[in-house]
Design an enzyme around this catalytic site. Structure first.
Site, PDB file in Angstrom:
ATOM      1  N   GLU A 179       0.824  -1.214   0.000  1.00 48.68           N
ATOM      2  CA  GLU A 179       0.000   0.000   0.000  1.00 48.68           C
ATOM      3  C   GLU A 179       0.859   1.267   0.000  1.00 48.68           C
ATOM      4  O   GLU A 179       0.880   2.036   0.973  1.00 48.68           O
ATOM      5  CB  GLU A 179      -0.963  -0.010   1.187  1.00 48.68           C
ATOM      6  CG  GLU A 179      -1.944  -1.173   1.112  1.00 48.68           C
ATOM      7  CD  GLU A 179      -3.088  -1.081   2.099  1.00 48.68           C
ATOM      8  OE1 GLU A 179      -2.896  -0.494   3.163  1.00 48.68           O
ATOM      9  OE2 GLU A 179      -4.169  -1.599   1.803  1.00 48.68           O
TER      10      GLU A 179
ATOM     11  N   GLU B  36      -6.560  -7.658  -1.101  1.00 45.89           N
ATOM     12  CA  GLU B  36      -7.122  -7.800   0.246  1.00 45.89           C
ATOM     13  C   GLU B  36      -8.610  -7.482   0.166  1.00 45.89           C
ATOM     14  O   GLU B  36      -8.999  -6.346  -0.094  1.00 45.89           O
ATOM     15  CB  GLU B  36      -6.445  -6.824   1.217  1.00 45.89           C
ATOM     16  CG  GLU B  36      -4.953  -7.039   1.339  1.00 45.89           C
ATOM     17  CD  GLU B  36      -4.283  -6.053   2.298  1.00 45.89           C
ATOM     18  OE1 GLU B  36      -4.994  -5.367   3.061  1.00 45.89           O
ATOM     19  OE2 GLU B  36      -3.046  -5.968   2.269  1.00 45.89           O
TER      20      GLU B  36
HETATM   21  C1  GAL Z   1      -4.534  -2.932   4.760  1.00 48.55           C
HETATM   22  C2  GAL Z   1      -3.125  -3.436   4.868  1.00 48.55           C
HETATM   23  C3  GAL Z   1      -3.048  -4.742   5.643  1.00 48.55           C
HETATM   24  C4  GAL Z   1      -3.842  -4.618   6.909  1.00 48.55           C
HETATM   25  C5  GAL Z   1      -5.268  -4.292   6.547  1.00 48.55           C
HETATM   26  C6  GAL Z   1      -6.206  -4.208   7.739  1.00 48.55           C
HETATM   27  O1  GAL Z   1      -4.550  -1.546   4.570  1.00 48.55           O
HETATM   28  O2  GAL Z   1      -2.531  -3.645   3.614  1.00 48.55           O
HETATM   29  O3  GAL Z   1      -1.687  -5.017   5.944  1.00 48.55           O
HETATM   30  O4  GAL Z   1      -3.284  -3.647   7.699  1.00 48.55           O
HETATM   31  O5  GAL Z   1      -5.304  -3.044   5.899  1.00 48.55           O
HETATM   32  O6  GAL Z   1      -5.915  -3.123   8.556  1.00 48.55           O
END
Ligand code: GAL
Length: 681
Positions: free
Chosen positions: A150, A315
């Site tokens: 990110e 994700e």
């Molecule tokens: C995303 C990140 C993950 C985890 C997730 C939940 O922004 O890439 O590593 O932190 O959020 O908070």
């Protein structure tokens, strides 16, 4: 870079082998495969496992895990760990740390606390990426690589000494001479004239945060360029050592960076992290805005699609989300996790990877729930994962299908960056983009986004019947020419107030508004004002219908050839033109003298004959999103019910459900949070 596309609908999870006892690895992989998961993303925060102290590399940590993947047939996306510099690095080289605007350093203990411009950080990153790529690059189970994690998340502003130094280099390259910079930034205003390059810094504290707006515009361009070159550095190293067919991606999508150029120059695939729960946290302006709730996520997915039409979700939210210190997101309701994943698919994702396999048992994210809970037992979300993976198999024909949209919201980074430090620009843009998206969602009129980049060609614009570019305050000759060519060959361009009054530096040239777009609109704007809080909300009348004209009004004076469609009904300009139409070549240009309201967006789309394009196929209530994907002439219609109650849609033609193979026509009930996908004959 060549584009990578998944040739099969693919389900993944994010997994952290280093968080669990090794004895669990094989069992976890077995459970994933049984549920239909075929890809895991790993390693993106594991720098201290690879290099616990400076120069001492222990690269083999993940080898036993990858052996298991190769034994079981699991595929892997491997992350570079540069989002989390180890403590030895930040202790020994504190100059790698990012600072807040006052110059105070962020310290070790979180993530993304580095700056892109520190030469030492670049050197250390290049080394660890090369070591990892050399060590793991030949592994057959690795199908792709994720750069960092990110980019620009957590912090998208950089104020370290290295940033100021790099900013000067960037400016020298852009302007060559200080005179040119002083001119572009209007530094004669308030005696800001620079006489040495070393007098220039990234923004520093200023009363009311009122920095020189032209400096700030260049600063954001510079942040973007720093981020892109950091990403490109890693991509080039990876490419030298990894398998030629392995893709390079990064996950996002965050601000102050040109995600489009980054993807084009350095990546094979763009992946996004979709957490629709965050949409509940947006300013809920009114009941109808609230009606969209998690559908606001579709705005982000629309932007992602503009970067990479067939993207992946690295994700996908699977559980309640919170850090110990912030964010309070409830657990997805039964069916909602599947709905959100299918929202991603409907918008163009052919790969969906859930965050995360099992809820973290320690660390800042112990409330960020994954598929499994702390207790590791089978649960409701595991059931949904199985169900979703089974549905992805049924959706195989949709893989690679295009999202169908007749209209596109047009943006460019100059205007996005400019609007950050220009209150009027920001207010009209937010109002209009929200309103246009709301209208497109509530009236089942799918839209795309189109970013005007230096490489954008007429063929990119010609895909759309109408383009809406609400408030391009900054307009350049190249962009105006491109838009004109689009209109001349038959396109429709719709613009709003505050258009065309700035140049590429954000200065206002001495020219009638809307500046370079005047030839297209055939309107003159001699009078304009922010809507007065002392008066009723401005409106206009169009064919007897009342249309809100919020935030800001440009009073339009029609020039030769322009036709007045609507007139203001309020304020000292009541009776003046509020919306005009001008034919140019085979096309036409509409000029709205305000920010867009949901009603004006709807009325304009209706006027153009572009509202509700699926009305002959299906009727659906506003709570249901309709999306069409199309491949080789075959159409697939997604109907997504975002509510906790059943919703009924009516199919006017025979359609085959991809999920159960049934042929249906007439009324169909969508379950709470239910999704149907139909093959349309
Ligand atoms: C995303 C990140 C993950 C985890 C997730 C939940 O922004 O890439 O590593 O932190 O959020 O908070």
């Amino acid at each position: 870079m060549d584009r990578f596309a998944f040739d099969s609908m693919t389900v993944g999870v994010c997994y952290y082998p280093e968080h669990w006892d090794r004895s669990l690895w094989e069992e976890d992989l077995g459970r994933m495969l049984e549920a239909g998961v075929t890809v895991v993303r790993i390693a993106e925060f594991a720098w201290s496992l690879f290099e616990r102290t400076e120069g001492v590399f222990t690269l083999d940590y993940f080898d036993p895990f990858l052996d298991l993947c190769e034994k079981t047939g699991m595929k892997v996306i491997f992350g570079t760990p540069t989002a989390t510099p180890p403590v030895w690095l930040t202790e020994k080289y504190p100059e790698v740390l990012n600072c807040d605007i006052t110059g105070v350093k962020y310290r070790h203990g979180m993530r993304r606390h580095y700056n892109y411009n520190s030469p030492v950080y670049r050197e250390k990153c290049a080394l660890i990426v090369e070591k990892i790529a050399r060590h793991y690059g030949g592994r057959p189970c690795i199908i792709g690589w994720q750069i960092d994690n990110e980019l620009n998340c957590e912090k998208d502003e950089f104020y370290s000494g290295a940033d100021s130094a790099a900013f000067r280099v960037w400016l020298k390259d852009k302007y060559g001479a200080l005179d040119r910079l002083n001119d572009a930034w209007g530094t004669v205003f308030w005696s800001q004239t620079y006489t040495e390059w070393d007098q220039i810094y990234v923004p520093r504290p200023a009363p009311h945060a009122a920095y020189n707006p032209h400096l700030h515009l260049d600063y954001l361009r510079f942040v973007s360029s720093s981020c892109l070159s950091f990403c490109d550095m890693q991509a080039k190293i990876l490419r030298m050592h990894i398998a030629p067919d392995a893709f390079i991606t990064t996950n996002g999508m965050f601000s102050h960076m040109d995600n489009h150029a980054m993807t084009r120059e350095s990546l094979n695939l763009y992946t996004y992290d979709s957490y629709p729960n965050f949409a509940f946290g947006l300013d809920v302006k009114d009941i109808e805005h609230n009606l969209l709730c998690d559908r606001w996520s579709g705005m982000k997915l629309t932007e992602v699609r503009s970067i990479c039409p067939h993207f992946g979700i690295m994700e996908q939210q699977s559980g309640a989300g919170s850090w110990t210190s912030r964010m309070d997101n409830p657990m997805p309701r039964p069916g909602q996790m599947t709905l959100w994943a299918l929202q991603s698919v409907a918008h163009g994702a052919d790969f969906v990877s859930f965050f995360r396999w099992r809820t973290a048992a320690f660390g800042t994210e112990i409330y960020w729930h994954g598929i499994l809970g702390y207790d590791n037992r089978d649960n409701r979300r595991m059931g949904e994962l199985r169900d979703f993976a089974a549905r992805m198999k049924r959706l195989e024909p949709v893989c690679g299908a295009d999202y169908v949209a007749d209209i596109a919201l047009v943006r460019d980074y100059d205007n996005i960056f400019d609007s950050e430090l220009d209150n009027w620009h920001r207010r009209v843009t937010r109002q209009s983009e929200d309103a246009i998206f709301e209208a497109s969602q509530l009236y089942h009129t799918p839209m795309d986004m189109l970013y005007l980049e230096p490489y954008t060609a007429l063929s990119d614009l010609k895909k759309y019947k109408a383009l809406i570019m609400p408030h391009a305050s900054i307009m350049t000759k190249e962009k105006a020419d491109l838009l004109e060519s689009y209109v001349r060959q038959g396109g429709v361009l719709v613009i709003g107030c505050r258009s065309g009054y700035k140049d590429a530096s954000g200065r206002c040239p001495m020219a009638p508004q809307p500046g370079l777009m005047q030839k297209l609109t055939a309107t003159d704007v001699t009078e304009y004002t922010l809507a007065s809080p002392a008066e009723e909300e401005p409106y206009a009348i169009w064919n007897g219908r009342r249309m809100p004209m919020p935030v800001f009004n440009d009073v339009l004076i029609p020039m030769e050839g322009a036709q007045v469609l609507a007139r203001f009904g309020t304020s000292y300009y009541a009776g003046e033109a509020a919306l005009t139409e001008h034919r140019v070549g085979e096309g036409r240009v509409l000029h709205l003298g305000s920010a867009f309201s949901r009603e004006s967006a709807k009325l304009i789309l209706e006027h153009l004959g572009l509202l509700e394009p699926f009305a002959d196929v299906i009727r659906a209530p506003q709570e249901v999103e309709l999306i069409m994907r199309e491949k080789d002439g075959q159409k697939y219609l997604f109907a997504l019910n975002y509510r906790e109650t059943e919703k009924t849609v009516t199919l006017y033609r025979q359609a085959v459900s991809l999920f159960d193979g049934e042929t249906v026509q007439g009324e169909v009930v969508l379950r709470p949070y239910g999704v149907e996908v139909y093959k349309i004959g």
